[in-house]
Design an enzyme around this catalytic site. Sequence first.
Site, PDB file in Angstrom:
ATOM      1  N   ARG A  33      31.836  16.628   1.290  1.00  0.00           N
ATOM      2  CA  ARG A  33      31.924  15.822   0.075  1.00  0.00           C
ATOM      3  C   ARG A  33      30.967  16.333  -0.996  1.00  0.00           C
ATOM      4  O   ARG A  33      31.179  16.158  -2.180  1.00  0.00           O
ATOM      5  CB  ARG A  33      31.557  14.397   0.435  1.00  0.00           C
ATOM      6  CG  ARG A  33      32.594  13.440  -0.098  1.00  0.00           C
ATOM      7  CD  ARG A  33      32.324  12.040   0.239  1.00  0.00           C
ATOM      8  NE  ARG A  33      31.016  11.843   0.842  1.00  0.00           N
ATOM      9  CZ  ARG A  33      30.670  10.743   1.473  1.00  0.00           C
ATOM     10  NH1 ARG A  33      31.531   9.777   1.592  1.00  0.00           N
ATOM     11  NH2 ARG A  33      29.474  10.578   1.996  1.00  0.00           N
TER      12      ARG A  33
ATOM     13  N   ASP B  13      35.277  20.977  24.252  1.00  0.00           N
ATOM     14  CA  ASP B  13      34.180  20.554  25.122  1.00  0.00           C
ATOM     15  C   ASP B  13      33.369  21.820  25.307  1.00  0.00           C
ATOM     16  O   ASP B  13      33.791  22.746  26.010  1.00  0.00           O
ATOM     17  CB  ASP B  13      34.704  20.063  26.471  1.00  0.00           C
ATOM     18  CG  ASP B  13      33.567  19.584  27.354  1.00  0.00           C
ATOM     19  OD1 ASP B  13      32.548  20.299  27.443  1.00  0.00           O
ATOM     20  OD2 ASP B  13      33.674  18.503  27.953  1.00  0.00           O
ATOM     21  N   HIS B  14      32.208  21.886  24.658  1.00  0.00           N
ATOM     22  CA  HIS B  14      31.547  23.190  24.597  1.00  0.00           C
ATOM     23  C   HIS B  14      31.081  23.696  25.961  1.00  0.00           C
ATOM     24  O   HIS B  14      30.835  24.882  26.133  1.00  0.00           O
ATOM     25  CB  HIS B  14      30.411  23.205  23.555  1.00  0.00           C
ATOM     26  CG  HIS B  14      29.143  22.577  24.014  1.00  0.00           C
ATOM     27  ND1 HIS B  14      28.933  21.231  24.014  1.00  0.00           N
ATOM     28  CD2 HIS B  14      27.989  23.115  24.475  1.00  0.00           C
ATOM     29  CE1 HIS B  14      27.720  20.967  24.470  1.00  0.00           C
ATOM     30  NE2 HIS B  14      27.125  22.100  24.747  1.00  0.00           N
TER      31      HIS B  14
ATOM     32  N   GLU C  49      18.266  17.552  31.224  1.00  0.00           N
ATOM     33  CA  GLU C  49      17.719  17.980  29.936  1.00  0.00           C
ATOM     34  C   GLU C  49      16.281  17.502  29.800  1.00  0.00           C
ATOM     35  O   GLU C  49      15.923  16.458  30.361  1.00  0.00           O
ATOM     36  CB  GLU C  49      18.542  17.373  28.797  1.00  0.00           C
ATOM     37  CG  GLU C  49      19.992  17.806  28.771  1.00  0.00           C
ATOM     38  CD  GLU C  49      20.700  17.252  27.536  1.00  0.00           C
ATOM     39  OE1 GLU C  49      20.825  17.990  26.558  1.00  0.00           O
ATOM     40  OE2 GLU C  49      21.095  16.078  27.562  1.00  0.00           O
TER      41      GLU C  49
ATOM     42  N   ASP D  31      28.510  10.218  26.665  1.00  0.00           N
ATOM     43  CA  ASP D  31      28.046  11.426  25.990  1.00  0.00           C
ATOM     44  C   ASP D  31      28.172  12.676  26.875  1.00  0.00           C
ATOM     45  O   ASP D  31      28.437  13.764  26.373  1.00  0.00           O
ATOM     46  CB  ASP D  31      26.574  11.230  25.574  1.00  0.00           C
ATOM     47  CG  ASP D  31      26.035  12.389  24.755  1.00  0.00           C
ATOM     48  OD1 ASP D  31      26.691  12.752  23.751  1.00  0.00           O
ATOM     49  OD2 ASP D  31      24.980  12.941  25.102  1.00  0.00           O
TER      50      ASP D  31
ATOM     51  N   HIS E  83      31.513  16.622  29.757  1.00  0.00           N
ATOM     52  CA  HIS E  83      30.957  17.854  30.316  1.00  0.00           C
ATOM     53  C   HIS E  83      30.938  17.868  31.851  1.00  0.00           C
ATOM     54  O   HIS E  83      31.404  18.820  32.483  1.00  0.00           O
ATOM     55  CB  HIS E  83      29.538  18.087  29.800  1.00  0.00           C
ATOM     56  CG  HIS E  83      29.419  18.109  28.300  1.00  0.00           C
ATOM     57  ND1 HIS E  83      30.417  18.621  27.489  1.00  0.00           N
ATOM     58  CD2 HIS E  83      28.440  17.710  27.463  1.00  0.00           C
ATOM     59  CE1 HIS E  83      30.031  18.508  26.228  1.00  0.00           C
ATOM     60  NE2 HIS E  83      28.845  17.963  26.182  1.00  0.00           N
TER      61      HIS E  83
ATOM     62  N   LYS F  25      18.363  12.657  30.198  1.00  0.00           N
ATOM     63  CA  LYS F  25      17.457  13.234  29.197  1.00  0.00           C
ATOM     64  C   LYS F  25      16.010  12.979  29.613  1.00  0.00           C
ATOM     65  O   LYS F  25      15.732  12.080  30.377  1.00  0.00           O
ATOM     66  CB  LYS F  25      17.741  12.627  27.832  1.00  0.00           C
ATOM     67  CG  LYS F  25      19.141  12.987  27.323  1.00  0.00           C
ATOM     68  CD  LYS F  25      19.284  12.732  25.852  1.00  0.00           C
ATOM     69  CE  LYS F  25      20.696  13.041  25.375  1.00  0.00           C
ATOM     70  NZ  LYS F  25      20.970  14.472  25.223  1.00  0.00           N
TER      71      LYS F  25
HETATM   72  C1  BG6 Z   1      26.223  17.371  23.747  1.00  0.00           C
HETATM   73  C2  BG6 Z   1      25.604  16.002  23.880  1.00  0.00           C
HETATM   74  O1  BG6 Z   1      27.610  17.297  23.870  1.00  0.00           O
HETATM   75  O2  BG6 Z   1      25.692  18.236  24.741  1.00  0.00           O
HETATM   76  C3  BG6 Z   1      24.092  16.075  23.798  1.00  0.00           C
HETATM   77  O3  BG6 Z   1      26.094  15.154  22.858  1.00  0.00           O
HETATM   78  C4  BG6 Z   1      23.557  17.076  24.805  1.00  0.00           C
HETATM   79  O4  BG6 Z   1      23.504  14.801  24.014  1.00  0.00           O
HETATM   80  C5  BG6 Z   1      24.287  18.412  24.681  1.00  0.00           C
HETATM   81  O5  BG6 Z   1      22.170  17.257  24.565  1.00  0.00           O
HETATM   82  C6  BG6 Z   1      23.886  19.364  25.798  1.00  0.00           C
HETATM   83  O6  BG6 Z   1      24.439  20.621  25.543  1.00  0.00           O
HETATM   84  P1  BG6 Z   1      23.747  21.963  26.073  1.00  0.00           P
HETATM   85  O7  BG6 Z   1      24.686  23.041  25.670  1.00  0.00           O
HETATM   86  O8  BG6 Z   1      22.400  22.033  25.430  1.00  0.00           O
HETATM   87  O9  BG6 Z   1      23.625  21.792  27.556  1.00  0.00           O
END
Ligand code: BG6
Length: 484
Positions: free
Chosen positions: A51, A177-178, A216, A235, A240, A331
């Site tokens: 925007r 989904d990375h 994490e 999340d 994941h 976390k």
């Molecule tokens: C994201 C979550 O999809 O993945 C985050 O929203 C998380 O909360 C993150 O920290 C973790 O990704 P990676 O690649 O650092 O393991």
Amino acid sequence: MVSRVIPVETFDLVIFGGTGDLARRKILPGLYRRFWSGQIPEDARIIGSSRKEMDDEAFRAFTRAAIEEFAVDGAGDKAKIAEFLKKLSYVAIDALGENGWDKLSVAVRPGVVRAYYFSVGPSLFGAIAERLHKHNLADDDCRIVVEKPFGHDLDSARELNATLAQFFKETQIYRIDHYLGKETVQNLMAIRFGNVLFEPLWNSQYVDHIQITVAETVGVEGRGGYYDKSGAMRDMMQNHLMQLLCLIAMEPPSKFDHDAVRDEKLKVIRALGDVAPHHIVRGQYLAGDGNNGYREDVENERSHTESFIALKAQIENWRWAGTPFYLRTGKRLKARASEIAVVFKEIQHPIFGQEEGHHRNILSIRVQPNEGIDLTVTIKEPGPGGMRLVDVPLDMSFADALGPSAESVPDAYERLIMDVIRGNQTLFMRGDEVEAAWAWTDPIIDGWQARNDVPKTYDTGSTGPVDSEMLLQRDKRSWREIEP
Ligand code: BG6
């Protein structure tokens, strides 16, 4: 070993949310890295959009700063960065109104691969899709990329799928989904289906249980508003960890192709049994090591949202009946460490007189950091004193085994964006998969709400609440160490 880079065909990529955090940290530096390594052709174009009013030069300056801060390789190569920035332009667009769309119609070229990256909140997905369609920007060859969270429950995911389906075919929708783009996660499939060694043992007859840990050290990192409405279940677990579970548990697909792989993953999700309340542990981190506790981080002193979850899942099918899957993520834990461990059963008839339950083979796949595989085998302890057995690791770090090519593997986002351009959906979630994942998750979350479940607390830098240890101890098992 030299890594092979196969250039993709030319494309126009439009990033909605082009000045947002994901674009700055991942998408733009990732695209630059692919350009730097020779994968992106000279005439490809990247169009940032949001925007905010800004001109091309301001967007280029934004991108340059992002590359310098976040691109691991090539960040110091000023000439290459300048070359990359020439591909960039910017169009200010009001996603909910009509401003800017005509300009975008002129900026993208007909006849080349066109991808639209929706790096925006899900509430804008429908509006953007509709306007792309209205302005004739959505032909049959274009692709859209959508970020998680894909809904917050089954109903909202269905609604989103239905909205997108009005304007795009499923083959045009790339739900990211990375975790699926992580190198070791793809290696899971290579290990299972590229070796003769493991697959015959990959079932409840030989596998005692499987553990999946995504730990994490970070907290909610300024995303308290979003996170407190999500929690670790929505999340991380619903997407994941669920994806990791699918890849470890699925049947061999007939070929490595988008629908063959996704059909098998879907079957795993649908075979997941209900999870009993006493098989779930939720936790919230306390303040420590100079960091706030969870409730201060999310500015909600009555929050009942979990920053940690551990659970015991069962896959109700022929292959896995009786083999529990223990999943945990959280976390502010002891270390950043993600691992999948396949713990095999003890040998049925010990002949060396060793104590029962002492020796097991464990295949551990370290997703991050220090990516690699580790297989624990039992051997004779060297020296005199009879047949004393000892467990030793056959340890393989990808960096040691593969050299520099393993160290400079593309980040998950880089890999996935190139797959979008190539038109390969294998590592993206299909609509029915996402819905099935929510269908499994929803009753669990509803149960907490109905019981007004309060998460246990845990210390920053620990392995989570004590109850998480007990979840396995009750089954005479224990979690693997969380270590980097
Ligand atoms: C994201 C979550 O999809 O993945 C985050 O929203 C998380 O909360 C993150 O920290 C973790 O990704 P990676 O690649 O650092 O393991």
